[in-house]
Write a protein that holds these residues in place. Structure first.
Motif, PDB file in Angstrom:
ATOM      1  N   LYS A 114      87.311  68.511 -17.925  1.00 46.71           N
ATOM      2  CA  LYS A 114      87.305  67.587 -19.137  1.00 46.71           C
ATOM      3  C   LYS A 114      86.959  66.052 -18.683  1.00 46.71           C
ATOM      4  O   LYS A 114      87.158  65.398 -19.484  1.00 46.71           O
ATOM      5  N   SER A 115      86.878  65.889 -17.381  1.00 43.46           N
ATOM      6  CA  SER A 115      86.672  64.472 -17.008  1.00 43.46           C
ATOM      7  C   SER A 115      85.392  63.946 -17.580  1.00 43.46           C
ATOM      8  O   SER A 115      84.345  64.487 -17.554  1.00 43.46           O
ATOM      9  N   PRO A 116      85.406  62.834 -18.300  1.00 44.57           N
ATOM     10  CA  PRO A 116      84.251  62.240 -19.038  1.00 44.57           C
ATOM     11  C   PRO A 116      83.379  61.547 -17.843  1.00 44.57           C
ATOM     12  O   PRO A 116      82.326  60.944 -18.295  1.00 44.57           O
ATOM     13  N   VAL A 117      83.968  61.270 -16.875  1.00 52.40           N
ATOM     14  CA  VAL A 117      83.045  60.993 -15.626  1.00 52.40           C
ATOM     15  C   VAL A 117      83.032  61.615 -14.401  1.00 52.40           C
ATOM     16  O   VAL A 117      83.973  62.444 -14.481  1.00 52.40           O
ATOM     17  N   GLY A 118      82.212  61.298 -13.321  1.00 48.16           N
ATOM     18  CA  GLY A 118      82.126  62.092 -12.235  1.00 48.16           C
ATOM     19  C   GLY A 118      83.588  61.778 -11.441  1.00 48.16           C
ATOM     20  O   GLY A 118      83.913  60.590 -11.456  1.00 48.16           O
ATOM     21  N   LEU A 119      84.084  62.834 -10.714  1.00 51.21           N
ATOM     22  CA  LEU A 119      85.531  62.821  -9.990  1.00 51.21           C
ATOM     23  C   LEU A 119      85.623  63.250  -8.851  1.00 51.21           C
ATOM     24  O   LEU A 119      85.024  64.505  -8.829  1.00 51.21           O
ATOM     25  N   VAL A 120      85.623  62.389  -7.780  1.00 48.42           N
ATOM     26  CA  VAL A 120      86.056  62.819  -6.523  1.00 48.42           C
ATOM     27  C   VAL A 120      87.118  62.643  -6.006  1.00 48.42           C
ATOM     28  O   VAL A 120      87.644  61.331  -6.183  1.00 48.42           O
ATOM     29  N   LEU A 121      87.692  63.560  -5.281  1.00 55.50           N
ATOM     30  CA  LEU A 121      89.167  63.382  -4.952  1.00 55.50           C
ATOM     31  C   LEU A 121      88.930  63.529  -3.477  1.00 55.50           C
ATOM     32  O   LEU A 121      88.307  63.938  -2.581  1.00 55.50           O
TER      33      LEU A 121
ATOM     34  N   PRO B  30      79.119  57.551 -14.388  1.00 54.05           N
ATOM     35  CA  PRO B  30      79.247  57.133 -12.804  1.00 54.05           C
ATOM     36  C   PRO B  30      80.444  57.957 -12.537  1.00 54.05           C
ATOM     37  O   PRO B  30      80.993  58.847 -12.992  1.00 54.05           O
ATOM     38  N   VAL B  31      80.373  57.694 -10.994  1.00 55.66           N
ATOM     39  CA  VAL B  31      81.443  58.586 -10.247  1.00 55.66           C
ATOM     40  C   VAL B  31      82.732  57.590 -10.020  1.00 55.66           C
ATOM     41  O   VAL B  31      82.581  56.493  -9.543  1.00 55.66           O
ATOM     42  N   VAL B  32      83.760  58.148 -10.138  1.00 54.67           N
ATOM     43  CA  VAL B  32      85.106  57.730  -9.812  1.00 54.67           C
ATOM     44  C   VAL B  32      85.856  58.244  -8.532  1.00 54.67           C
ATOM     45  O   VAL B  32      85.854  59.679  -8.722  1.00 54.67           O
TER      46      VAL B  32
ATOM     47  N   GLY C  52      96.975  65.951 -14.759  1.00 51.53           N
ATOM     48  CA  GLY C  52      97.180  65.337 -16.097  1.00 51.53           C
ATOM     49  C   GLY C  52      98.361  64.242 -16.090  1.00 51.53           C
ATOM     50  O   GLY C  52      98.732  63.578 -16.915  1.00 51.53           O
ATOM     51  N   ARG C  53      98.695  64.004 -14.735  1.00 50.76           N
ATOM     52  CA  ARG C  53      99.979  63.279 -14.636  1.00 50.76           C
ATOM     53  C   ARG C  53      99.159  61.654 -13.797  1.00 50.76           C
ATOM     54  O   ARG C  53      99.806  61.416 -12.890  1.00 50.76           O
ATOM     55  N   GLN C  54      98.068  61.304 -14.373  1.00 50.87           N
ATOM     56  CA  GLN C  54      97.524  60.117 -13.758  1.00 50.87           C
ATOM     57  C   GLN C  54      98.482  59.005 -13.712  1.00 50.87           C
ATOM     58  O   GLN C  54      98.436  58.195 -12.768  1.00 50.87           O
ATOM     59  N   ASP C  55      99.070  58.674 -15.020  1.00 48.00           N
ATOM     60  CA  ASP C  55      99.947  57.594 -14.595  1.00 48.00           C
ATOM     61  C   ASP C  55     101.108  57.641 -13.562  1.00 48.00           C
ATOM     62  O   ASP C  55     101.506  56.322 -13.036  1.00 48.00           O
TER      63      ASP C  55
ATOM     64  N   LYS D 248      88.557  55.533 -17.954  1.00 49.49           N
ATOM     65  CA  LYS D 248      88.174  56.638 -18.681  1.00 49.49           C
ATOM     66  C   LYS D 248      88.971  57.987 -17.834  1.00 49.49           C
ATOM     67  O   LYS D 248      89.362  58.807 -18.246  1.00 49.49           O
ATOM     68  N   ALA D 249      88.840  57.740 -16.435  1.00 46.62           N
ATOM     69  CA  ALA D 249      89.485  58.887 -15.640  1.00 46.62           C
ATOM     70  C   ALA D 249      90.893  58.865 -15.650  1.00 46.62           C
ATOM     71  O   ALA D 249      91.564  60.041 -15.706  1.00 46.62           O
ATOM     72  N   LEU D 250      91.275  57.630 -16.019  1.00 52.91           N
ATOM     73  CA  LEU D 250      93.042  57.525 -16.186  1.00 52.91           C
ATOM     74  C   LEU D 250      93.297  57.883 -17.430  1.00 52.91           C
ATOM     75  O   LEU D 250      94.749  58.653 -17.533  1.00 52.91           O
TER      76      LEU D 250
END
Length: 210
Positions: A145-152, A167-169, A184-187, A202-204
């Motif tokens: 459900k991420s609205p942006v590219g997400l790499v861990l 864009p990628v985060v 889902g515990r970004q904060d 947006k990723a946060l």
């Protein structure tokens, strides 16, 4: 030999017991009593637990969970600590480890990190590697459900793609922290974000997790 799931189960039970029934958690709208009821229902009432992922069963899940939440708090803690009944698939060691190691780790942090005086917990390398392997397998599901590219990315450079896009985060942190982020515990996750400022915001704010 003790499994990760068993260790995290006992830690979660201890944390819930120490916090008491009315402490805050990182789960929106849930206090510790609600979280304890969720854990018990998930592995003891499979007829209702399907509502965690199936909207059609959500009403039943909420009713059953409310029933358990009304039980004495000490009873809920004991049910968590002793584990599922023999007829539950969670009673199988392999199922317990596969389904509960991450689940109980995240919920233990839900209790710990909701308190004002919490401090980071140092995980042993074996458990960190276990969490990373689980992340590699589940990243696309929990990051869908991420609205942006997400790499861990681990500090050692290993990466896993949680969501393709631009864009990628890139989110860098230890496996335990990355686990909290994509569930889902970004904060509350101790991570560093690299990427466009708006994309990072947006990723946060994204509704990540199952």
């Amino acid at each position: 030999m003790s499994t990760h799931a068993k260790r995290e189960r006992l830690l979660l039970a201890d944390l819930l017991e120490a916090a008491g029934p009315d402490a805050l958690t990182l789960c929106d709208g849930w206090k510790t009593r609600d979280l304890a009821a969720h854990v018990v229902v998930r592995e003891r009432r499979l007829d209702a637990a399907g509502g965690i992922v199936l909207g059609a069963l959500k009403g039943r899940l909420e009713r059953v969970q409310a029933e358990f939440a009304s039980k004495p708090y000490e009873e809920l803690i004991q049910l968590i600590r002793t584990g599922p009944p023999k007829f539950s698939p969670y009673a199988l060691k392999q199922v317990d480890e596969g389904a509960n190691a991450v689940e109980f780790y995240v919920h233990a942090e839900d209790v710990r990190r909701a308190q004002p005086d919490w401090t980071p917990r140092e995980l042993d390398p074996v458990f960190s590697d276990t969490l990373w392997r689980r992340l590699e397998k589940a990243a696309r599901l929990v990051g869908r459900k991420s609205p942006v590219g997400l790499v861990l990315r681990r500090p050692d450079g290993q990466t896993a793609v949680a969501h393709r896009g631009a864009p990628v985060v890139t989110v860098t942190g230890e496996p335990g922290e990355l686990t909290l982020f994509v569930y889902g515990r970004q904060d509350a996750a101790k991570v560093e974000l690299e990427g466009d400022k708006d994309a990072s915001a947006k990723a946060l704010e994204a509704k990540l997790g199952l």
